[in-house]
Scaffold this motif. Structure first.
Motif, short mmCIF file in Angstrom:
data_model
loop_
_atom_site.label_atom_id
_atom_site.label_comp_id
_atom_site.label_asym_id
_atom_site.label_seq_id
_atom_site.Cartn_x
_atom_site.Cartn_y
_atom_site.Cartn_z
N THR A 197 -11.14 -0.12 7.95
CA THR A 197 -12.01 0.50 6.96
C THR A 197 -11.52 0.17 5.55
O THR A 197 -10.32 0.16 5.31
CB THR A 197 -11.98 2.03 7.13
N ASN A 198 -12.44 -0.08 4.64
CA ASN A 198 -12.07 -0.28 3.24
C ASN A 198 -12.50 0.91 2.39
O ASN A 198 -13.53 1.53 2.66
CB ASN A 198 -12.73 -1.55 2.68
N PHE A 199 -11.68 1.21 1.38
CA PHE A 199 -11.98 2.33 0.50
C PHE A 199 -12.10 1.86 -0.95
O PHE A 199 -11.40 0.93 -1.36
CB PHE A 199 -10.86 3.38 0.53
N VAL A 200 -12.98 2.55 -1.69
CA VAL A 200 -12.96 2.41 -3.14
C VAL A 200 -12.60 3.79 -3.70
O VAL A 200 -12.71 4.79 -3.01
CB VAL A 200 -14.32 1.94 -3.72
N TYR A 201 -12.15 3.81 -4.95
CA TYR A 201 -11.67 5.07 -5.52
C TYR A 201 -12.49 5.41 -6.76
O TYR A 201 -12.41 4.73 -7.77
CB TYR A 201 -10.18 4.95 -5.86
N ARG A 202 -13.30 6.46 -6.61
CA ARG A 202 -14.13 6.87 -7.73
C ARG A 202 -13.37 7.91 -8.54
O ARG A 202 -12.81 8.86 -7.98
CB ARG A 202 -15.44 7.48 -7.21
N ASN B 274 -18.87 7.69 -12.63
CA ASN B 274 -19.29 6.62 -11.73
C ASN B 274 -18.40 5.40 -11.97
O ASN B 274 -18.82 4.27 -11.84
CB ASN B 274 -20.77 6.29 -11.95
N LYS B 275 -17.14 5.71 -12.32
CA LYS B 275 -16.15 4.67 -12.55
C LYS B 275 -15.29 4.51 -11.30
O LYS B 275 -14.90 5.51 -10.69
CB LYS B 275 -15.24 5.06 -13.72
N PHE B 276 -15.00 3.27 -10.96
CA PHE B 276 -14.19 3.01 -9.78
C PHE B 276 -12.93 2.28 -10.20
O PHE B 276 -13.00 1.27 -10.90
CB PHE B 276 -14.98 2.19 -8.77
N VAL B 277 -11.80 2.80 -9.72
CA VAL B 277 -10.53 2.22 -10.15
C VAL B 277 -9.89 1.44 -9.00
O VAL B 277 -9.89 1.87 -7.85
CB VAL B 277 -9.60 3.32 -10.72
N SER B 278 -9.38 0.29 -9.32
CA SER B 278 -8.77 -0.59 -8.32
C SER B 278 -7.52 0.07 -7.72
O SER B 278 -6.85 0.86 -8.39
CB SER B 278 -8.41 -1.92 -9.00
N LEU B 279 -7.22 -0.28 -6.48
CA LEU B 279 -6.16 0.37 -5.71
C LEU B 279 -4.84 0.49 -6.49
O LEU B 279 -4.24 1.56 -6.54
CB LEU B 279 -5.92 -0.41 -4.41
N GLY B 280 -4.42 -0.60 -7.12
CA GLY B 280 -3.12 -0.63 -7.77
C GLY B 280 -3.03 0.27 -9.00
O GLY B 280 -1.94 0.60 -9.45
N GLU C 8 -11.74 9.25 -2.59
CA GLU C 8 -11.75 8.07 -1.72
C GLU C 8 -13.12 7.93 -1.06
O GLU C 8 -13.62 8.90 -0.48
CB GLU C 8 -10.67 8.30 -0.65
N ILE C 9 -13.74 6.78 -1.17
CA ILE C 9 -15.06 6.59 -0.56
C ILE C 9 -15.02 5.36 0.34
O ILE C 9 -14.53 4.30 -0.06
CB ILE C 9 -16.14 6.38 -1.65
N ARG C 10 -15.52 5.51 1.56
CA ARG C 10 -15.58 4.37 2.46
C ARG C 10 -16.65 3.41 1.98
O ARG C 10 -17.73 3.82 1.57
CB ARG C 10 -15.94 4.82 3.88
N VAL C 11 -16.31 2.15 2.05
CA VAL C 11 -17.26 1.15 1.58
C VAL C 11 -17.52 0.16 2.70
O VAL C 11 -16.65 -0.10 3.54
CB VAL C 11 -16.71 0.47 0.30
N ASP C 12 -18.72 -0.36 2.74
CA ASP C 12 -19.10 -1.30 3.79
C ASP C 12 -18.17 -2.51 3.77
O ASP C 12 -18.06 -3.20 2.75
CB ASP C 12 -20.56 -1.75 3.53
N VAL C 13 -17.48 -2.74 4.87
CA VAL C 13 -16.50 -3.83 4.89
C VAL C 13 -17.15 -5.20 4.70
O VAL C 13 -16.47 -6.17 4.37
CB VAL C 13 -15.67 -3.87 6.20
N CYS D 136 -9.51 -3.09 -2.88
CA CYS D 136 -9.84 -1.90 -2.08
C CYS D 136 -8.62 -1.44 -1.28
O CYS D 136 -7.78 -2.24 -0.90
CB CYS D 136 -10.96 -2.20 -1.10
N GLY D 137 -8.59 -0.15 -0.99
CA GLY D 137 -7.59 0.37 -0.05
C GLY D 137 -8.12 0.18 1.37
O GLY D 137 -9.27 -0.19 1.56
N TRP D 138 -7.27 0.40 2.35
CA TRP D 138 -7.74 0.21 3.73
C TRP D 138 -7.02 1.13 4.70
O TRP D 138 -5.96 1.68 4.41
CB TRP D 138 -7.57 -1.24 4.16
#
Length: 918
Positions: free
Chosen positions: A624-629, A634-640, A649-654, A688-690
């Motif tokens: 599963t991949n995650f994005v971070y809102r 409605n801003k999304f921040v990269s994993l690092g 944490e929101i699941r995103v379509d892989v 993305c996180g996973w």
RNA sequence: GCGGAUAUGGUGUAAUUGGUAGCCACGUCAGACUUAGGAUCUGAUGCCGAGAGGCGUGGGGGUUCGAGUCCCUUUAUCCGCACCA
């Protein structure tokens, strides 16, 4: 010319289909090989990347065997009856036949794209009347047979009837539900219903009033393997225990043969162990205890007859048939209350409260047949009605459960084996010296057990007995979408349809739920009865019915006279290689063996075991991949970078993430609410996180093979799934490495064509180094395929290509093409034709290797010549005297040699002496 | 509780079955070619160290000239069975 996998794959898939390349027939001139996949249940979700894992492995093996000269049977079909289609029908009103058909079409389309070598002319579907007539046929045969423990095989029920006519039940030793005893005269006096009642006690397919797993949510009973931890395997609904009249298959009759048969099979030890545990054989003694003040004898089963002098009480199950009889008046109220409570505890509660001690005294006493002591009889639910006789002799000093019970009720605890401290806990180990045991004193446990077996029989109070944990399989389901029973009832007495009346086809209905009276859906069908007006059975057969003999039907799928012709059966015999998931260990793989052994007894099939070798592929989990809102935006921040923010944490379509990098545009397009999403990137990318989770629609982590095939091609998918790791191991799906495999195929292709479209193939003679590479690869791949180590073969191909450099020589590429054909059949087929062949590459002989090209530097014993160390040697292909002279000998090793000891072995690794074994 | 399996770089894994641990890939870094690169090609890449060198196959111990591999012990994870007498 670019490697155009789309064009190549479509071209050859069409050709294989049009020319029936993979169609096979009985051919006595060639050795056969039968490779089988567990056929899929065609679910609405379609095929995901986990499904093909096993199919690819078996396809590689099939193609390899075919190239080795075998006539390979490699069929595919569908396990088309089943609960999900029916559940879907209840919700949507769509007929399961319609949705199943649609799902099958989708599966087929997906399977075809991967380039499997299935012989589709042999396809079977369990829901096809022409198929399930043979399922019904087998059922009728089981109904007409019983298991004779003397001949150790199924025998016609007529033989049993003849025996009853002559001798009654005297002298019968058969698999049975309960022990019956009647004379020939009594038998003669019985009416049809009574006789049938008796016969049901022996038939291999029979009806009985038994404790069943009832699942209210699904509205049906379930077999033991369909229930896990008190919940249904399908759906996870609670399951309760209920007494119901059900059809059963007497699989317990075959318990010993199924156990013995395991020895002959090439299955993994762990799988064999699972089956052994499931069968659960234990050797013990049956014993009868007199009940004080009654002429009843309480029958128990024990594996520890040596502890007889330590028996201080007895326990019977709450469901034991003598409960009420053994209960004294003063205890009746307490007992009834306890039984009532036990009845209302669900299976799940019972499991959860495993260690809870509960019970009640009956007020009756039994007599220990050896010590003559009078001991109380209790009722407790820690004794199971379904195992043994539902009654035990309790030895608290040497059984932890009895110990807990005795402590709870302050019962006497008498140690009879030395070794433990009964103040603290029971001593369960089967070793030590017997004490406090009269005639057994001084013996050790094993000796005492053996002695007791004889003593019990000598005194006529019981006998040595083998018990199995295995239960007879409940065979009816209160459902619609399954095989109808070929059974009708005459005044309540079941009769089977004559064989020429089969199949009894499933009638069409439009409401799939149970009736208002709680009857199965078939009760809705007006006229569900014979021409004479006798009603048919209302339940249908369970899922495992149709899958129990499908491998036999593949041998002769269009035969309308018999399940399989003798000719086809004697040629194909049984499955040489079966590939599928471990989850069928106690279900399908048990039932199939039982079914097959039964047909074997009747002479319909010539092998008693259906699956000779079995390989369990691991499960492919989802990644599963995650994005971070950032919360509230409605801003999304990269994993690092997410540490600095308060994120959600929101699941995103892989499928819109590649190598954990999010496709920003695809993400904006994915959901309306993300259309104006903003991103905080690291180094210009969104990472993305996973997490590893089960592959499922709701986690957005389902990867569809179609997408991979479209993007990279079927050959890449095939090789990549194998490259992922060992076949048997479960692993997460992850496309991070797929480029490497795809790159390999492109480089393979570039051996034929330059980028400028020039055909590079030439007839130059290969060098020794090139031949060495080729033969090394052939050897490795051959061994790997035999060991199902496909991941290392893929690596071997890559090494081979690296070592060959820009070699485009026909004499190298031709064997290489045949070698890679099982893995990547499309590109291999194209290459094969570029090499000038007009046959198909799957008939190209699988290349063999020549040891002469593989010889490494090999040194043998050293000899002393004029005080100097010299090697009596086989020169390596490229070695010179200089090589030998520069061989480095460690000072220590040389010293040992010079001490004059004769060395046993010289260890030389890559031209360097590591050690000398003296 | 019983039974089975597994544990190796940043990641997936490999190891001639007791003989140079980390093959092959992914990823990363550097370079080449490019208007560009998420294309292609070349090279480097276990860890610590500037280096010499040292340390490294979950932990501890043992056998062996030599252990990822064999033995004992321990931990963690996964799977199966679970009041089966």
């Amino acid at each position: 010319m670019e490697y155009n996998f789309k064009q190549i794959e479509q071209k050859w898939q069409r050709k294989w289909r049009d020319e029936g390349t993979y169609k096979v027939d009985v051919d006595p001139a060639r050795p056969k090989f039968y490779v089988l996949d567990m056929f899929p249940y065609p679910s609405g979700a379609g095929l995901h990347v986990g499904h093909p894992l096993g199919y690819i492995a078996s396809d590689i093996y099939s193609r390899y065997k075919r190239q080795m000269g075998f006539n390979v049977l490699h069929p595919m079909g569908y396990d088309a009856f089943g609960l999900p289609a029916e559940q879907y029908a209840i919700q949507t009103g769509q007929h399961p036949a319609v949705t199943t058909e649609r799902n099958i079409a989708r599966y087929r389309e997906q399977l075809d794209k991967i380039g499997f070598s299935f012989d589709w002319s042999r396809e079977v579907r369990t829901s096809d009347p022409e198929y399930y007539r043979w399922t019904q046929w087998a059922f009728v045969e089981m109904f007409d047979h019983y298991y004779d423990n003397r001949t150790n095989r199924a025998e016609p029920i007529s033989k049993l009837v003849a025996h009853f006519d002559e001798h009654g039940s005297e002298g019968i030793d058969a698999a049975q539900t309960t022990e019956l005893s009647f004379t020939a005269a009594e038998w003669a006096a019985m009416d049809e219903a009574a006789r049938e009642q008796v016969l049901q006690n022996y038939r291999l397919a029979f009806r009985a009033d038994t404790q069943v797993n009832w699942c209210p949510a699904l509205g049906t009973v379930l077999a033991n393997d369909e229930v896990k931890e008190g919940l249904s395997v399908r759906g996870g609904y609670p399951v309760e225990q209920k007494r119901m009249k059900q059809w059963l298959l007497r699989v317990t009759a075959y318990a010993q043969r199924m156990l013995d048969g395991l020895e002959t099979l090439e299955w993994s030890d762990s799988l064999k162990e699972i089956q052994r545990n499931w069968i659960g054989r234990s050797v013990g003694a049956q014993m009868f205890f007199d009940v004080d003040g009654s002429d009843r004898k309480l029958e128990i089963f024990t594996t520890r007859p040596d502890t007889i002098y330590g028996v201080t009480f007895m326990v019977i199950a709450p469901e034991h048939e003598w409960v009420s009889e053994l209960t004294t008046d003063e205890n009746r109220e307490a007992v009834e209350q306890y039984i009532d409570e036990a009845k209302h505890r669900s299976e799940r509660e019972r499991i959860a409260e495993t260690r809870r001690v509960s019970g009640v005294a009956t007020g009756s006493y039994a007599i220990n047949p050896f010590s003559g002591r009078r001991i109380p009889i209790y009722i407790s639910d820690y004794v199971l009605a379904g195992y043994g006789t539902g009654a035990i002799m309790a030895v608290p000093a040497h059984d932890s459960r009895d110990y807990a019970f005795a402590r709870h009720f302050s019962l006497e605890i008498t140690p009879v084996v030395e070794g433990g401290d009964i103040e603290k806990e029971s001593y369960d180990a089967k070793s030590g010296k017997l004490i406090n045991s009269d005639i057994l004193n001084g013996m050790d446990v094993k000796q005492a057990i053996a002695f007791m077996f004889e003593e019990i029989e000598r005194r006529g109070i019981g006998k040595r007995l083998v018990n199995y944990r295995l239960r007879d399989a409940i065979f009816s389901r209160q459902r619609y979408w399954g095989e109808p029973f070929p059974v009708y009832y005459k005044q309540g007495v079941p009769h089977t349809l004559p064989l020429d009346k089969l199949p009894l086809t499933l009638p069409a209905i439009d409401n799939f739920g149970p009736t208002a009276e709680g009857e199965p859906p078939l009760a809705r069908v007006a006229g569900w009865q014979t021409a004479e007006g006798y009603p048919y059975e209302l339940s249908t057969m369970p899922g495992f019915a149709g899958s129990s003999a499908y491998y036999l039907r593949y041998m002769d799928p269009h035969n309308d006279k018999e399940l399989v012709s003798r000719r086809a059966d004697e040629y194909w015999r049984n499955v040489d290689l079966y590939v599928g998931g471990i989850e069928h260990a106690t279900g399908h793989l048990m039932y199939s063996r039982f079914w097959n052994m039964f047909l074997y007894d009747l002479g319909y099939v010539c092998e008693s075991e259906p699956f000779r070798k079995l390989v369990n592929q691991g499960m492919i989990q989802g990644r599963t991949n995650f994005v971070y809102r950032v919360v509230g935006t409605n801003k999304f921040v990269s994993l690092g970078l997410k540490e600095g923010y308060h994120t959600q944490e929101i699941r995103v379509d892989v499928n819109i993430v590649k190598n954990d990098v999010l496709d920003l545009d695809a993400f904006r397009a994915w959901r309306p609410e993300f259309a104006d999403a903003e991103f905080i990137l690291e180094e210009g990318r969104y990472i993305c996180g996973w997490a590893i989770e089960k592959m499922s629609k709701s986690m957005f982590n389902v990867v569809n093979p179609d997408y991979i095939v479209d993007t990279y091609g079927a050959d890449t998918l095939r090789m990549y799934e194998m490259f992922l790791g060992p076949l048997e191991q479960s692993k997460p799906w992850d496309t991070n490495g797929i480029d490497g495999v795809h790159k390999f195929l492109r480089r393979l292709w570039s051996k034929f064509y330059s980028r400028e479209d020039k055909l590079l193939l030439n007839d130059e003679e290969p060098t020794r180094a090139e031949l060495k590479t080729l033969h090394k690869t052939i050897k490795k791949v051959r061994e790997d395929i035999e060991n199902f180590s496909f991941n290392t073969s893929v690596a071997a191909f890559m090494i081979c290509l690296n070592e060959l450099g820009d070699c485009s020589k026909r004499k190298i590429l031709e064997p290489l093409t045949a070698l890679i054909a099982p893995f990547a059949p499309h590109i291999a087929e194209e290459m094969w034709h570029l090499l000038g062949h007009d046959t198909t590459v799957c008939d190209a002989p699988f290349p063999d290797y020549d040891e002469q090209y593989l010889v490494e530097s090999s040194f043998e014993y050293p000899v002393m010549v004029n005080g100097k160390l010299r090697f009596k040697q086989e020169y390596p292909l490229t070695a010179t005297d200089e090589d030998i002279r520069s061989t480095i000998v460690s000072a220590e090793a040389l010293q040992r040699w010079l001490d004059g000891k004769q060395p046993k072995k010289i260890i030389v690794v890559r031209g360097k002496i590591i050690n000398i074994v003296v």
